[in-house]
Structures are given as structure tokens and as C-alpha cells.
Enzyme design. Structure first.
Site, PDB file in Angstrom:
ATOM      1  N   GLY A   1      38.759  43.440  48.132  1.00 23.74           N
ATOM      2  CA  GLY A   1      38.355  43.666  49.510  1.00 23.74           C
ATOM      3  C   GLY A   1      39.470  43.625  50.537  1.00 23.74           C
ATOM      4  O   GLY A   1      39.203  43.703  51.735  1.00 23.74           O
TER       5      GLY A   1
ATOM      6  N   HIS B   1      47.750  37.817  53.806  1.00 27.82           N
ATOM      7  CA  HIS B   1      46.955  37.278  54.913  1.00 27.82           C
ATOM      8  C   HIS B   1      45.677  36.648  54.385  1.00 27.82           C
ATOM      9  O   HIS B   1      45.231  36.966  53.295  1.00 27.82           O
ATOM     10  CB  HIS B   1      46.617  38.373  55.926  1.00 27.82           C
ATOM     11  CG  HIS B   1      45.650  39.411  55.412  1.00 27.82           C
ATOM     12  ND1 HIS B   1      46.026  40.396  54.534  1.00 27.82           N
ATOM     13  CD2 HIS B   1      44.325  39.585  55.624  1.00 27.82           C
ATOM     14  CE1 HIS B   1      44.979  41.155  54.251  1.00 27.82           C
ATOM     15  NE2 HIS B   1      43.919  40.678  54.892  1.00 27.82           N
TER      16      HIS B   1
ATOM     17  N   GLN C   1      41.751  34.828  56.106  1.00 27.60           N
ATOM     18  CA  GLN C   1      40.879  34.987  57.272  1.00 27.60           C
ATOM     19  C   GLN C   1      40.015  33.758  57.493  1.00 27.60           C
ATOM     20  O   GLN C   1      39.733  32.994  56.567  1.00 27.60           O
ATOM     21  CB  GLN C   1      39.959  36.206  57.074  1.00 27.60           C
ATOM     22  CG  GLN C   1      40.722  37.493  56.789  1.00 27.60           C
ATOM     23  CD  GLN C   1      39.807  38.682  56.561  1.00 27.60           C
ATOM     24  OE1 GLN C   1      39.030  39.065  57.426  1.00 27.60           O
ATOM     25  NE2 GLN C   1      39.907  39.266  55.377  1.00 27.60           N
TER      26      GLN C   1
ATOM     27  N   PHE D   1      21.644  43.971  36.600  1.00 27.34           N
ATOM     28  CA  PHE D   1      20.944  42.767  36.159  1.00 27.34           C
ATOM     29  C   PHE D   1      21.233  41.596  37.094  1.00 27.34           C
ATOM     30  O   PHE D   1      20.331  40.859  37.482  1.00 27.34           O
ATOM     31  CB  PHE D   1      21.335  42.408  34.717  1.00 27.34           C
ATOM     32  CG  PHE D   1      20.639  41.173  34.215  1.00 27.34           C
ATOM     33  CD1 PHE D   1      19.274  41.182  33.962  1.00 27.34           C
ATOM     34  CD2 PHE D   1      21.340  39.984  34.039  1.00 27.34           C
ATOM     35  CE1 PHE D   1      18.621  40.032  33.517  1.00 27.34           C
ATOM     36  CE2 PHE D   1      20.698  38.830  33.604  1.00 27.34           C
ATOM     37  CZ  PHE D   1      19.336  38.857  33.331  1.00 27.34           C
ATOM     38  N   GLU D   2      22.504  41.441  37.470  1.00 25.98           N
ATOM     39  CA  GLU D   2      22.878  40.358  38.385  1.00 25.98           C
ATOM     40  C   GLU D   2      22.177  40.529  39.735  1.00 25.98           C
ATOM     41  O   GLU D   2      21.601  39.588  40.264  1.00 25.98           O
ATOM     42  CB  GLU D   2      24.395  40.333  38.601  1.00 25.98           C
ATOM     43  CG  GLU D   2      25.179  39.684  37.472  1.00 25.98           C
ATOM     44  CD  GLU D   2      25.670  40.671  36.438  1.00 25.98           C
ATOM     45  OE1 GLU D   2      25.068  41.771  36.319  1.00 25.98           O
ATOM     46  OE2 GLU D   2      26.637  40.343  35.722  1.00 25.98           O
TER      47      GLU D   2
END
Ligand code: ZN
Ligand code: ZN
Length: 332
Positions: free
Chosen positions: A158, A165, A167, A307-308
Site C-alpha cells: 500500500g 515514511h 503514518q 473464503f477469508e
């Protein structure tokens, strides 16, 4: 035989699918590619970010100019807005409020090519101090209930910019995952009069099978009901509800073990993308007996699939005992 395991804190069941027996080499490490081009976080480009909220810089250098070692700025594309009132409302049976919060970026180093695993322990310690400084400041805002510190490393995890860095997001509600941990820890405490995290640390240090490394103040373990292959938690050895209350020696030990673990992960899994989060007590939580802050590190090696999503079960193809052994045995 796959095994169903229950997380002792929140009671979530996971499937340890050991017959798939995934080894580190079965996962594709993806080196974050050098994309090059303009980087707004580089020295000299200070004017292209929102103004500094905090900076650790050389004496005599002015804000928003070169000479810094670490900067914290507002996120240019914030998930939540800092200005305004919460304005909680009902709309029939639905509840809503304004998206108020703070979203900040910690630019961890002026060196574009560094990683948490490659930077000095001193620099890593500075990053921890910056988290602390920002938590102490943001917690004064009465609108906020929680501050999540997190890091996305690598595009697959992501990260939209490759410059090192992390966040912070302050939210007006306590996030569900944290709420679940709070409730689970509280229930455990009311039953046993002990902190579940302290019990986990004690048992993992005794048993050793899921222990990856330890030092004076911290233990790094593969959790018993790990959701993801090579998931790793770093916990203070003694009970501590608040990250921001840690002492100097604890930030020193934490920077050491964090760097050590990241080097092991980088070595064993060939520099995988990962998410790292700090789970801390909610703001204004007055009972510090049952929650115990910790770091969760999740290398991004598998995808969450149907499935998850549909069941809430995670299937983990690498038993945490094996993951711990691979990481423990890595020579770094
Ligand atoms: Zn850069
Ligand atoms: Zn504890």
C-alpha cells in the site's frame, strides 16, 4: 492435518494449513523497484509538502528547508480532515458523523534509498521518538479517541511513495480491531486477574518455540494463532499500556529489536512488502491494567481471498513455529 487455532486475545479462529508447508522460498519476495523521478520527500523539496508539524534538524536550520533528519508533515491527501466538528447524526436507523481526524506522514530519513532494516539504530530510535511526540500532541485534541501508527512498505503493502515514511491517523472512534483486543483483554483480566499479553510473553519466553528474539525489554514472537505467514509481534516484557509512556532505555531496546526483526524478515523472505502497526491503548482509557501495547508486523506474502472475506477465517500456510524457526535461525 490442518489445525484450527484460537487467538487468546480476541477469540478469532485461524486455520493453520500446515500440510501446504510453505517455506520462505515459496513466497515471491518483491524488491520495491527503483522508480526514480521526482520525490517530494527528498532534501531540497521541502516546499512541495505541507509545512512541517515537527522536525528533528541541525541547529540553526530553518523549518521547511534542508538540514533535517526527520520531518512530520500533514498528509497531502488525508483520509480524514482536521478542521470541523464531529456533528454526530442519525438518519433513520443509520448513524453518521463527519470524517474528522488527523493524518500525518513521518518522513523517516532524508536518504531516499534507506529502509528501516538498513538505517542506523539511532535513526530508528528518532522515528520512535517522533511517534511519541506526535501522540502526546494529538491526544490533547478531545475529538480523538484513537491514534494508529502504521507503516506500509512496498507497493503491494500500500505504499504509494518509495521514500521511507510511516503514518499516523487520529480517529474520532476506536477502531474495531483495537476494540476487539480491548474487550478480549478485559474479559481475560476479569476472569484471571492477569494481563493476557503478559501471560503470552511469559509463556512464549518459557517455551521458546515461537520466540524469534528477545532483549532486556522486548520479546519478538510468532503469535500462536498467526493470521499470516511470518506474522511477528513485538511486545514489552513488562506490563505497559501506553507506547508514549516508554522510557529512553525502552526506545533504545525497541529500535534494536525492531531493526533485528526487519533484517531477519528481509533476509529470509528477500525484502518482502510489509505492514507494520502499533497497537496502543485508546486515548483517555483510564484502566491500564489489562491492555498491553505491542507492534504487529505482517509481511505481505499471501492475498486475502474469497473464503477469508466471506468467513472471517484466515488460512495461514506457514505454521508460526516454523516461521519463528526460520527467522530465529537467520544470520543477520
Ligand atoms: Zn525520496
Ligand atoms: Zn501486560
Amino acid at each position: 492435518m490442518p489445525e484450527l487455532r484460537k487467538d487468546p486475545i480476541i477469540g478469532r479462529w485461524v486455520i493453520i494449513s500446515s500440510e501446504r508447508g510453505k517455506r520462505p522460498t515459496d513466497f515471491q519476495g518483491s524488491l520495491p523497484g527503483k522508480k526514480g523521478g521526482f520525490c517530494p520527500f527528498d532534501t531540497g523539496n521541502e516546499q512541495t509538502t505541507p509545512p512541517e508539524i515537527l522536525a528533528y534538524r541541525d541547529n540553526g536550520t530553518a523549518p521547511n528547508t534542508p538540514g533535517w533528519n526527520l520531518r512530520v508533515v500533514a498528509n497531502k491527501f488525508p483520509a480524514l480532515q482536521i478542521e470541523g466538528e464531529l456533528n454526530k447524526q442519525g438518519e433513520g436507523l443509520f448513524d453518521k458523523m463527519n470524517g474528522i481526524g488527523a493524518h500525518e506522514v513521518v518522513i523517516e530519513t532524508p536518504e531516499h534509498g534507506e529502509t528501516l532494516a538498513s538505517m542506523s539504530e539511532g535513526r530508528l530510535e528518532d522515528i520512535l521518538w517522533a511517534f511519541r511526540d506526535r501522540i502526546l500532541d494529538l491526544r490533547k485534541d478531545q475529538r480523538f479517541r484513537y491514534i494508529l501508527v502504521f507503516k506500509n512498505y512496498g507497493e503491494a503493502a500500500g505504499a504509494s511513495l518509495e521514500h521511507p515514511h510511516s503514518q499516523l491517523i487520529a480517529t474520532p472512534i476506536i477502531p474495531k480491531r483495537v476494540q476487539e483486543e480491548m474487550e478480549g483483554a478485559k474479559a481475560y483480566y476479569s476472569y484471571k486477574e492477569r494481563c493476557v499479553f503478559c501471560d503470552i510473553v511469559r509463556q512464549e519466553l518459557n517455551q521458546g518455540v515461537r520466540l524469534i528474539n528477545e532483549n532486556e525489554d522486548f520479546a519478538a514472537v510468532a503469535p500462536f494463532a498467526a493470521r499470516f505467514p511470518f506474522e511477528t509481534w513485538i511486545l514489552p516484557k513488562t506490563h505497559d499500556p501506553l507506547f508514549e509512556d516508554a522510557q529512553k532505555h525502552e526506545y533504545v531496546s525497541l529500535s534494536r529489536i525492531l531493526r533485528d526483526i526487519l533484517m531477519r524478515v528481509e533476509k529470509v523472505l528477500t525484502n518482502p512488502p510489509y505492514n507494520l502497526i502499533i497497537h496502543n491503548s485508546p486515548l483517555r482509557e483510564t484502566d491500564g491494567r489489562y491492555y498491553h501495547w505491542h507492534i504487529e508486523l505482517m509481511p505481505k506474502l499471501t492475498r486475502v481471498a474469497g473464503f477469508e472475506w466471506g468467513s472471517g477465517f484466515y488460512i495461514n500456510p506457514t505454521p508460526p513455529e516454523e516461521a519463528a524457526k526460520f527467522l530465529r535461525d537467520a544470520i543477520v
